[in-house]
Write a protein that holds these residues in place. Sequence first.
Motif, PDB file in Angstrom:
ATOM      1  N   SER A  20       0.742  -1.207   0.106  1.00 52.62           N
ATOM      2  CA  SER A  20      -0.178   0.031   0.115  1.00 52.62           C
ATOM      3  C   SER A  20       0.851   1.317   0.141  1.00 52.62           C
ATOM      4  O   SER A  20       0.549   2.258  -0.697  1.00 52.62           O
ATOM      5  N   ALA A  21       1.876   1.179   0.676  1.00 57.95           N
ATOM      6  CA  ALA A  21       2.751   2.526   1.031  1.00 57.95           C
ATOM      7  C   ALA A  21       3.303   2.660  -0.456  1.00 57.95           C
ATOM      8  O   ALA A  21       3.620   3.658  -0.977  1.00 57.95           O
ATOM      9  N   LEU A  22       3.921   1.487  -1.272  1.00 56.78           N
ATOM     10  CA  LEU A  22       4.615   1.560  -2.383  1.00 56.78           C
ATOM     11  C   LEU A  22       3.795   2.275  -3.435  1.00 56.78           C
ATOM     12  O   LEU A  22       3.960   2.968  -4.160  1.00 56.78           O
ATOM     13  N   ALA A  23       2.410   1.689  -3.446  1.00 55.13           N
ATOM     14  CA  ALA A  23       1.320   2.178  -4.482  1.00 55.13           C
ATOM     15  C   ALA A  23       0.956   3.601  -4.218  1.00 55.13           C
ATOM     16  O   ALA A  23       0.828   4.429  -5.299  1.00 55.13           O
ATOM     17  N   VAL A  73     -14.338  14.403  -3.069  1.00 51.86           N
ATOM     18  CA  VAL A  73     -12.993  13.859  -2.371  1.00 51.86           C
ATOM     19  C   VAL A  73     -13.926  12.534  -1.478  1.00 51.86           C
ATOM     20  O   VAL A  73     -13.123  11.432  -1.401  1.00 51.86           O
ATOM     21  N   TRP A  74     -14.764  12.934  -0.703  1.00 54.05           N
ATOM     22  CA  TRP A  74     -15.379  11.755   0.088  1.00 54.05           C
ATOM     23  C   TRP A  74     -15.686  10.565  -0.653  1.00 54.05           C
ATOM     24  O   TRP A  74     -15.914   9.474  -0.231  1.00 54.05           O
ATOM     25  N   VAL A  75     -16.565  10.910  -1.983  1.00 59.35           N
ATOM     26  CA  VAL A  75     -16.917   9.662  -2.955  1.00 59.35           C
ATOM     27  C   VAL A  75     -15.683   8.811  -3.365  1.00 59.35           C
ATOM     28  O   VAL A  75     -15.728   7.540  -3.068  1.00 59.35           O
ATOM     29  N   PHE A  80     -12.176   3.891  -2.508  1.00 61.44           N
ATOM     30  CA  PHE A  80     -10.835   3.189  -2.585  1.00 61.44           C
ATOM     31  C   PHE A  80     -10.654   2.667  -1.021  1.00 61.44           C
ATOM     32  O   PHE A  80     -10.154   1.633  -0.937  1.00 61.44           O
ATOM     33  N   LEU A  81     -11.147   3.294   0.095  1.00 64.06           N
ATOM     34  CA  LEU A  81     -10.943   2.925   1.277  1.00 64.06           C
ATOM     35  C   LEU A  81     -11.719   1.539   2.060  1.00 64.06           C
ATOM     36  O   LEU A  81     -11.294   0.962   2.588  1.00 64.06           O
ATOM     37  N   VAL A  87     -10.052  -5.759   3.050  1.00 65.08           N
ATOM     38  CA  VAL A  87      -8.907  -6.626   3.100  1.00 65.08           C
ATOM     39  C   VAL A  87      -8.083  -6.635   3.983  1.00 65.08           C
ATOM     40  O   VAL A  87      -7.299  -7.537   4.624  1.00 65.08           O
ATOM     41  N   PHE A  88      -7.649  -5.141   4.379  1.00 67.50           N
ATOM     42  CA  PHE A  88      -6.772  -5.078   5.799  1.00 67.50           C
ATOM     43  C   PHE A  88      -7.393  -6.140   6.992  1.00 67.50           C
ATOM     44  O   PHE A  88      -6.601  -6.775   7.685  1.00 67.50           O
ATOM     45  N   LEU A  89      -8.610  -5.785   7.396  1.00 68.98           N
ATOM     46  CA  LEU A  89      -9.206  -6.266   8.370  1.00 68.98           C
ATOM     47  C   LEU A  89      -9.414  -7.953   8.287  1.00 68.98           C
ATOM     48  O   LEU A  89      -9.214  -8.391   9.306  1.00 68.98           O
ATOM     49  N   PHE A  90      -9.499  -8.426   7.334  1.00 60.98           N
ATOM     50  CA  PHE A  90      -9.500  -9.930   6.978  1.00 60.98           C
ATOM     51  C   PHE A  90      -8.212 -10.331   7.223  1.00 60.98           C
ATOM     52  O   PHE A  90      -7.868 -11.176   8.074  1.00 60.98           O
ATOM     53  N   LEU A  91      -7.176  -9.854   6.882  1.00 63.64           N
ATOM     54  CA  LEU A  91      -5.805 -10.093   7.004  1.00 63.64           C
ATOM     55  C   LEU A  91      -5.417  -9.818   8.530  1.00 63.64           C
ATOM     56  O   LEU A  91      -4.832 -10.857   9.260  1.00 63.64           O
ATOM     57  N   TYR A  92      -5.872  -8.707   9.069  1.00 64.60           N
ATOM     58  CA  TYR A  92      -5.621  -8.641  10.582  1.00 64.60           C
ATOM     59  C   TYR A  92      -6.575  -9.742  11.223  1.00 64.60           C
ATOM     60  O   TYR A  92      -5.870 -10.030  12.418  1.00 64.60           O
TER      61      TYR A  92
END
Length: 136
Positions: A20-23, A73-75, A80-81, A87-92
């Motif tokens: 994510s940071a690289l992207a 911006v909120w859309v 994206f968020l 995906v992050f919460l599934f991995l967590y």
Amino acid sequence: MMNFRQRMGWMGVGLYLLASALAVYYVFEMNRFSLEHVERLEQKRSVAAASSSSSSPPSWSQSLKTRLLLLPVWVWATIFLVPYLQVFLFLYSCTRADPKTIGYCILPICLAVLCNRHQTFAKASNQISRLQLIDT
């Protein structure tokens, strides 16, 4: 002591955050969204618009791109968020010790569990009310 699934979960979380940071770095520093590139492009557009007052109508792809860029911006943040956080919460959740709790933080699964609990509660309360009618 962590088991193999938990270790793989933590490795997945670390790799996901690194990717994510690289992207984000690539999009905002290396690609076309850097501030200098946007400013140069805007200057070229303003010069081109001033030089040619009558131009051909925009194509459908240009009009679609223009309309998409006008979204607030909120859309864009929501678009994206939400998948990113899912995906992050599934991995967590893969890092937890109890394998039965994996995936509960994913939105469709969470909603299904909550609806199932509500249906179970409604069914149980309905059966209790029937029993009270029969007993009296």
